[in-house]
Design a protein around this motif. Structure first.
Motif, PDB file in Angstrom:
ATOM      1  N   LYS A 121     -58.714  75.804  39.534  1.00 34.25           N
ATOM      2  CA  LYS A 121     -59.956  75.593  38.782  1.00 34.25           C
ATOM      3  C   LYS A 121     -59.978  76.470  37.536  1.00 34.25           C
ATOM      4  O   LYS A 121     -60.355  76.023  36.446  1.00 34.25           O
ATOM      5  N   TYR A 122     -59.561  77.731  37.690  1.00 34.19           N
ATOM      6  CA  TYR A 122     -59.547  78.653  36.554  1.00 34.19           C
ATOM      7  C   TYR A 122     -58.628  78.145  35.442  1.00 34.19           C
ATOM      8  O   TYR A 122     -59.005  78.122  34.263  1.00 34.19           O
ATOM      9  N   VAL A 123     -57.417  77.725  35.799  1.00 36.27           N
ATOM     10  CA  VAL A 123     -56.451  77.263  34.802  1.00 36.27           C
ATOM     11  C   VAL A 123     -56.945  75.997  34.116  1.00 36.27           C
ATOM     12  O   VAL A 123     -56.824  75.838  32.897  1.00 36.27           O
ATOM     13  N   HIS A 141     -52.259  75.724  29.224  1.00 34.85           N
ATOM     14  CA  HIS A 141     -52.586  76.348  30.502  1.00 34.85           C
ATOM     15  C   HIS A 141     -51.993  77.745  30.619  1.00 34.85           C
ATOM     16  O   HIS A 141     -52.558  78.614  31.276  1.00 34.85           O
ATOM     17  N   TYR A 142     -50.824  77.953  29.998  1.00 37.10           N
ATOM     18  CA  TYR A 142     -50.112  79.218  30.135  1.00 37.10           C
ATOM     19  C   TYR A 142     -49.633  79.692  28.765  1.00 37.10           C
ATOM     20  O   TYR A 142     -49.023  78.930  28.019  1.00 37.10           O
ATOM     21  N   GLY A 143     -49.904  80.962  28.475  1.00 42.99           N
ATOM     22  CA  GLY A 143     -49.471  81.530  27.207  1.00 42.99           C
ATOM     23  C   GLY A 143     -48.054  82.046  27.244  1.00 42.99           C
ATOM     24  O   GLY A 143     -47.449  82.301  26.203  1.00 42.99           O
ATOM     25  N   THR A 144     -47.500  82.235  28.452  1.00 42.96           N
ATOM     26  CA  THR A 144     -46.100  82.631  28.587  1.00 42.96           C
ATOM     27  C   THR A 144     -45.305  81.456  29.132  1.00 42.96           C
ATOM     28  O   THR A 144     -45.864  80.512  29.697  1.00 42.96           O
ATOM     29  N   HIS A 145     -43.974  81.526  28.990  1.00 36.00           N
ATOM     30  CA  HIS A 145     -43.127  80.401  29.375  1.00 36.00           C
ATOM     31  C   HIS A 145     -42.430  80.692  30.695  1.00 36.00           C
ATOM     32  O   HIS A 145     -42.339  81.837  31.136  1.00 36.00           O
ATOM     33  N   GLN A 275     -44.847  67.068  28.939  1.00 39.71           N
ATOM     34  CA  GLN A 275     -45.807  66.977  27.848  1.00 39.71           C
ATOM     35  C   GLN A 275     -46.764  65.816  28.098  1.00 39.71           C
ATOM     36  O   GLN A 275     -46.555  64.984  28.976  1.00 39.71           O
ATOM     37  N   GLY A 276     -47.803  65.784  27.268  1.00 37.32           N
ATOM     38  CA  GLY A 276     -48.713  64.650  27.279  1.00 37.32           C
ATOM     39  C   GLY A 276     -49.701  64.678  28.427  1.00 37.32           C
ATOM     40  O   GLY A 276     -49.983  65.712  29.040  1.00 37.32           O
ATOM     41  N   ALA A 277     -50.219  63.507  28.716  1.00 37.42           N
ATOM     42  CA  ALA A 277     -51.281  63.370  29.709  1.00 37.42           C
ATOM     43  C   ALA A 277     -50.836  63.804  31.098  1.00 37.42           C
ATOM     44  O   ALA A 277     -51.606  64.407  31.850  1.00 37.42           O
ATOM     45  N   LEU A 283     -51.383  70.401  35.227  1.00 37.49           N
ATOM     46  CA  LEU A 283     -51.603  71.815  34.861  1.00 37.49           C
ATOM     47  C   LEU A 283     -50.292  72.453  34.415  1.00 37.49           C
ATOM     48  O   LEU A 283     -49.921  73.544  34.848  1.00 37.49           O
ATOM     49  N   ASN A 284     -49.606  71.776  33.504  1.00 35.93           N
ATOM     50  CA  ASN A 284     -48.246  72.168  33.134  1.00 35.93           C
ATOM     51  C   ASN A 284     -48.058  72.212  31.617  1.00 35.93           C
ATOM     52  O   ASN A 284     -46.986  71.913  31.109  1.00 35.93           O
ATOM     53  N   VAL A 285     -49.113  72.593  30.888  1.00 36.75           N
ATOM     54  CA  VAL A 285     -49.027  72.658  29.429  1.00 36.75           C
ATOM     55  C   VAL A 285     -48.853  74.115  29.006  1.00 36.75           C
ATOM     56  O   VAL A 285     -49.617  74.991  29.415  1.00 36.75           O
TER      57      VAL A 285
END
Length: 721
Positions: A121-123, A141-145, A275-277, A283-285
């Motif tokens: 929920k947070y992400v 969703h994530y600033g690191t890789h 990528q994309g929708a 939750l993988n962007v």
């Protein structure tokens, strides 16, 4: 002399590149695979029989993943594109491992950041609520890789050349032990409890036991919580040895459960959920620069921006003559009744354990003159040609009802400054001094309240310092004493201070106005208005030496400030009243000493120092510069003259400031940046990429390298002197 245009140079280089490529292909080297048709990785995979062979169990899961990595362009020869493998297990605490038990495996259909369901929920909300005022960034969703060069060095730190590369990355030393790869169970626990960390594994986890053994006996330091020395990697209970771990881990990779679900992870990393929708739904962007084609590197003409985009980190010292100041409007003078300037600013150095605010990958902690605390969002875009940083103000600061504040009253006779606050490097607790009851206050940022009042000093606490590992805090007071406090830690998290002092250090005969501390060097340094700087050992509390720089030329010191560098030097600033017989022209001076007491350099200054930083071989001084308006100048232009005259007549002077960067050895000025208001505080980001400066007018200044892109936009820039 012949001058070639940039376009012509590119053409020449392209011709040379094609000739070299053709020559290599014509040699028909063994195992050479030529992509002469310039097919995409997707086309190459379809043209191969790897997938069908994997489905038919003709090749193993390990071999299939290696082939996918190769087709995707990942290679052992490029740390930034190193082969990537999944975390496949989540049980690292059981005494034995049953590979047929599905409950021991991680969910391969979800990214690492949401393996813990409570973070989903947070992400998702962070992604949905993300806004970029510049319009250049897409939500993420994530600033690191999940894979980068730092991760590879993190895992392979016990093997050369990765050991040396890690040391170079950490400014010629090992990182703090708690942030190193010291335990497989702890590594999974940190990932499972942190929705911002998306690290996956590398192939060595499935075939190379040596990377788990400290064969070279490197000294990685000791853990803060239990003082255990970091040596070999701690293994799960079910593994009897590193070789046994590799054996069982490889068997788990080839298990029936993983074989049935591995395609779900492949979809996230190599497939249609990148990528994309589908990526959004899963939750993988990731940050936009993680994706191929989002930035045209060849189109970037500015070398600074190009280096940053290609992954070369921004470091102030590498381009010290190419710095620019950007401002962030922190206090809105039009809306606020009065300006409440920032007097303390810090970005915690332990990014892994920091809690995240406002969807950006690091918290930027600010404390205003009133004691109001802000947990703002900060992101340094080291690879972005469009932005060198992003700042998002803590929304709780917009309302008096939601503001977070140190609830105890400060002594009204103490001028508040950055020296009365320290923050642990995991951003868990904030310690403050200058309170009317002589106490030290411990404020929990997660609980948003004071959790401890410590009483040891018999007068007001004037200064604090915390060591690099957040293991010890030292306080200095008007009572002439320095007190060393030990930080209580549990599982690497800072939770409070020990109620009783670790050491009480004596030796000064006047107020202690500045302190610093180093766990690595085992020293505590303290400066007093009595004109001395004392050095004690940290762990034994023994007196070592006094740096007596006065030489009877100063009759009275208003204050002394000092900073300790990791290069074993001490920077001292003094503000004093010269004796009448003294040849001193100015009352402001700086000194650089070795910790063994050898004077390296000294200089008299025209202006007082508001704050200072001592980093590696550079001294950064924030100078307060007062200008007197000339009565003969009708337009009120400013000129620097005779700062000492009429200092208290504030109506006569306009006050600005200047940041001066000097080399410590000879104190030669190599850069100066003029700002339009007095400086209240300064701090460097943990990677030395940005200098953060608070100003009396409520602005935050960010100083970093600038690019031609910024010159074209002409945004957020101040003139450089």
């Amino acid at each position: 002399m012949i001058y070639l245009s940039l376009g012509r140079i590119k053409l020449v280089l392209a011709i040379i590149r094609n000739k070299i490529y053709s020559k290599i292909v014509s040699m028909k080297l063994p195992y050479l695979q030529s992509n002469s048709s310039f097919r995409t990785p997707s086309d190459l995979l379809k043209a191969s029989d790897y997938t069908q062979r994997w489905v038919n169990h003709e090749i193993s899961n390990f071999e299939y993943l290696m082939r996918l990595n190769s087709i995707a362009g990942r290679s052992y020869n490029d740390l930034s594109q190193y082969p990537i493998f999944p975390w496949i297990l989540k049980d690292f605490t059981s005494e034995s491992l049953d590979l047929k038990d599905e409950s021991i495996y991680r969910d391969l259909s979800k990214p690492i950041g949401v393996q813990n369901e409570k973070f989903e929920k947070y992400v998702r909300e962070k992604y949905d609520s993300f806004e970029d005022p510049t319009g250049t960034m897409q939500p993420f969703h994530y600033g690191t890789h999940y894979s980068n060069s730092a991760n590879v060095m993190h895992y392979l730190i016990r093997l050369e050349p990765f050991t040396t590369l890690h040391i170079q990355l950490q400014s010629d030393r090992f990182d703090v032990a708690d942030r190193q790869f010291y335990s497989i169970p702890s590594s999974w626990k940190i990932l499972y409890e942190n929705p911002t960390d998306a690290k996956e594994l590398i192939p060595e986890f499935f075939y190379l036991s040596e990377f788990l053994i400290n064969m070279n006996n490197f000294d990685f330091g000791e853990l803060q919580a239990n003082k255990d020395r970091v040596h070999d990697v701690a293994l799960p209970k079910w593994a009897k040895s590193p070789e046994h771990f590799i054996y069982l881990h490889r068997k788990a990779l080839e298990s029936e459960y993983v074989s049935d679900h591995l395609h779900e992870w492949i979809d996230l990393i190599f497939g249609y959920k990148q990528q994309g929708a589908e990526a959004e739904k899963s939750l993988n962007v990731f940050m936009y620069y993680s994706y191929e084609g989002t930035i045209d590197v060849d189109a970037i003409t500015d070398p600074v921006a190009r280096n940053a985009t290609e992954g070369k980190p921004i470091v102030l010292w590498n381009q010290i003559n190419n710095l620019k100041a950007y401002y962030v409007e922190f206090c809105d003078a039009k809306r606020d009744e009065s300006i409440d300037p920032v007097i303390y600013i810090n970005i915690p150095r332990n990014q892994i354990k920091s809690f995240i605010q406002q969807g950006l990958s690091e918290p930027l902690i600010t404390i205003c003159e009133s004691g109001v605390i802000g947990v703002n969002g900060w992101q340094a875009y080291e690879r972005s040609a469009a932005n060198l940083f992003s700042f998002e103000k803590d929304p709780s600061l917009l309302s008096n009802r939601t503001k977070k504040s140190i609830s105890s009253q400060f002594d009204p006779n103490v001028e508040l400054n950055s020296r009365i606050f320290v923050l642990t490097n995991d951003s868990k607790i904030l310690i403050s001094g200058a309170h009317w009851d002589n106490s030290l206050r411990v404020f929990s940022l997660s609980k948003n309240r004071n959790i401890a009042h410590l009483y040891q000093h018999s007068d007001i606490v004037l200064c604090l310092a915390i060591d690099y590992t957040s293991s010890f805090v030292v306080s200095g007071s008007k009572d002439c004493l320095c007190v060393v406090w030990k930080v209580i830690q549990e599982y690497g998290n800072c939770i409070n201070l020990e109620p009783s002092p670790f050491h009480i250090l004596y030796g000064h005969t006047d107020w202690v106005t500045s302190v610093d501390i180093s766990n690595e060097l085992d020293i505590v340094v303290s400066g007093s208005k009595d004109g001395t700087v004392n050095i004690h050992t940290l762990h034994s509390g023994c007196y070592v030496k006094t740096l007596d720089f006065n030489n009877t030329r100063i009759s009275y010191f208003n204050t002394i400030n000092l900073k300790l560098s990791n290069e074993r030097h001490v920077l001292i600033y003094t503000d004093g009243v010269p004796m009448q017989s003294s040849a001193l022209k100015y009352k402001y001076q700086i000194f650089v000493y070795s910790i063994n007491g050898h004077l390296i350099s000294q200089e008299q200054l025209n202006y007082p120092v508001q704050d200072m930083i001592f980093q590696d071989k550079y001294c950064l001084l924030g100078l307060l510069i007062n200008h007197r308006r000339s009565s003969n100048n009708a337009n009120g232009s400013l000129n620097s003259s005779n700062f000492e005259e009429n200092l208290d007549n504030k109506k006569v002077f306009d006050t600005t400031s200047k940041i001066v960067i000097k080399e410590y050895f000879d104190l030669k000025t190599i850069q100066a940046i003029r700002l339009k208001a007095p400086i209240t505080c300064m701090n460097l980001t943990r990677d030395d990429s940005h200098l953060l400066v608070g100003l009396k007018d409520g602005k935050l200044i960010v100083i970093t390298e600038f690019s031609l892109h910024d010159l074209k936009k002409n945004r957020f820039m101040l003139n450089r002197n």
